[in-house]
Write an enzyme that holds these catalytic residues in place. Structure first.
Site, PDB file in Angstrom:
ATOM      1  N   SER A 159       0.820  -1.215   0.000  1.00  0.00           N
ATOM      2  CA  SER A 159       0.000   0.000   0.000  1.00  0.00           C
ATOM      3  C   SER A 159       0.852   1.262   0.000  1.00  0.00           C
ATOM      4  CB  SER A 159      -0.950  -0.001   1.198  1.00  0.00           C
ATOM      5  OG  SER A 159      -0.256   0.330   2.366  1.00  0.00           O
ATOM      6  N   LYS A 179       0.228   4.637   6.258  1.00  0.00           N
ATOM      7  CA  LYS A 179      -0.508   5.554   5.371  1.00  0.00           C
ATOM      8  C   LYS A 179       0.068   6.962   5.473  1.00  0.00           C
ATOM      9  CE  LYS A 179      -3.887   2.709   4.058  1.00  0.00           C
ATOM     10  NZ  LYS A 179      -3.094   1.534   4.495  1.00  0.00           N
TER      11      LYS A 179
END
Lengths: 196, 196
Positions: A118, A155
């Site tokens: 990610s 993130k």
DNA sequence: TGACATAGTAAACGTTCGTACACTATAATA
DNA sequence: TATTATAGTGTACGAACGTTTACTATGTCA
């Protein structure tokens, strides 16, 4: 006046460095004398006084020797596209310790292995190790360790108009707007990838 | 029999760790006694004997204390997608030193700052630091520091049918077939990126 | 040549070191 | 309650420590 050969100091420093790496402590003056091949520890005492002036060594209030730039395990060369100096030439180069360079707060920093892709567009690959400092307050643009749906993930942190968003660095994944309270495990301060 | 509280050792270890980080050497037994709040250095002597058994400390042939796993500055947590243990809980965690982890051959390893985006698809960005070991013989797939047109660059190393090619990790740049002899400055063994 | 700074030897100092031994106090166990 | 293992105190001892001083030999420079 006696002038010493050019690499006089370098050899001595190397000897101490080896001792330090082997024994994980600095030598005493008598041990240093033995390392240098002196019969008198006072010879080592005088020599080391000069190494101190050069910053390679220093000593504490009790006179015990401590590693200066000796401590630093990796040599620093220039930058890669600038036609950096040939790695062959062995000068008295600047050195640094990765530990000291990367870690500001030893007690609040930990290491995490990355799984999943990610954050691949940010150059953080699966298998990389990520250094996380949990004492740092995240700002927009920082990469954070956050708990999303009771799962810990990596993130981008974004704060816009009071609201907080988590953005993956991979177009395949959507922007995340945390439902409830957002649990942050820390801010990524460095990324380390080992090839060999 | 007297049983010690659960974190008995942990506090003591932390004290020594602090001393070691502050003084860059291990304490003597009397200094350790002072750290622990003992009046007798023999108390420290007995306590440290147990820390030795646990591997946190050891000592050399002269009895001087040396750092064991103390030495390692950064705590190891699990991996990120596996719902790793909360960073809040402070156990007697495993620790490691980045220097020791990344560097196999201190004398032949050096650090280079990356400029340019030719390796960006490999997750090596401008500004990253690259660890290069010049004692490693390159194999196909390795990233090497190579001299191309009297410029040092970072490229994938490929050997096919006796011929050697250098491949950038960026589609914008072409495959390179070195004209003459190829000068290799070493093999990239790790990549380090610092954010903060 | 003579004066001088330096590299190294040698011996001596007070201090701190690691280690050992004898002892006290406390808490768990049988 | 008596026993026993443990945490810590205190003292002692030889060895090693850092530091100082005196001295020799050697090469440099005016």
């Amino acid at each position: 006046m006696v002038t010493m050969p050019r690499d006089y100091f370098k050899d001595r420093i190397e000897k101490i460095k080896e001792f330090y790496l082997r024994n994980k402590r600095m030598p005493s003056y008598s041990e240093a004398a033995f390392l240098f091949g002196f019969r008198s520890k006072n010879a080592a005492y005088k020599l080391i006084r000069k190494l101190k002036e050069l910053g390679f060594i220093y000593s504490d209030e009790k006179g015990r020797l401590l590693p200066g730039t000796l401590n630093n395990p990796v040599k620093l060369l220039g930058s890669i596209s600038a036609g950096f100096p040939s790695p062959a030439e062995e000068e008295l180069q600047d050195t640094m310790s990765l530990d000291e360079y990367l870690i500001n707060n030893p007690t609040s920093t930990y290491l995490l292995k990355v799984e999943g892709d990610s954050m691949i567009d940010a150059g953080i690959h699966p298998g990389d190790l990520v250094l996380v400092d949990k004492s740092v307050i995240p700002k927009t643009g920082d990469i954070v360790v956050a708990q999303v749906d009771s799962e810990w993930t990596l993130k981008y942190f974004e704060k816009r108009g009071g609201a907080v968003y988590l953005r993956p660095a991979n177009k395949k994944y959507p922007l995340i707007k945390p439902r409830e309270e957002l649990i942050i495990g820390g801010v990524v301060i460095a990324n380390v990838r080992k090839y060999k």
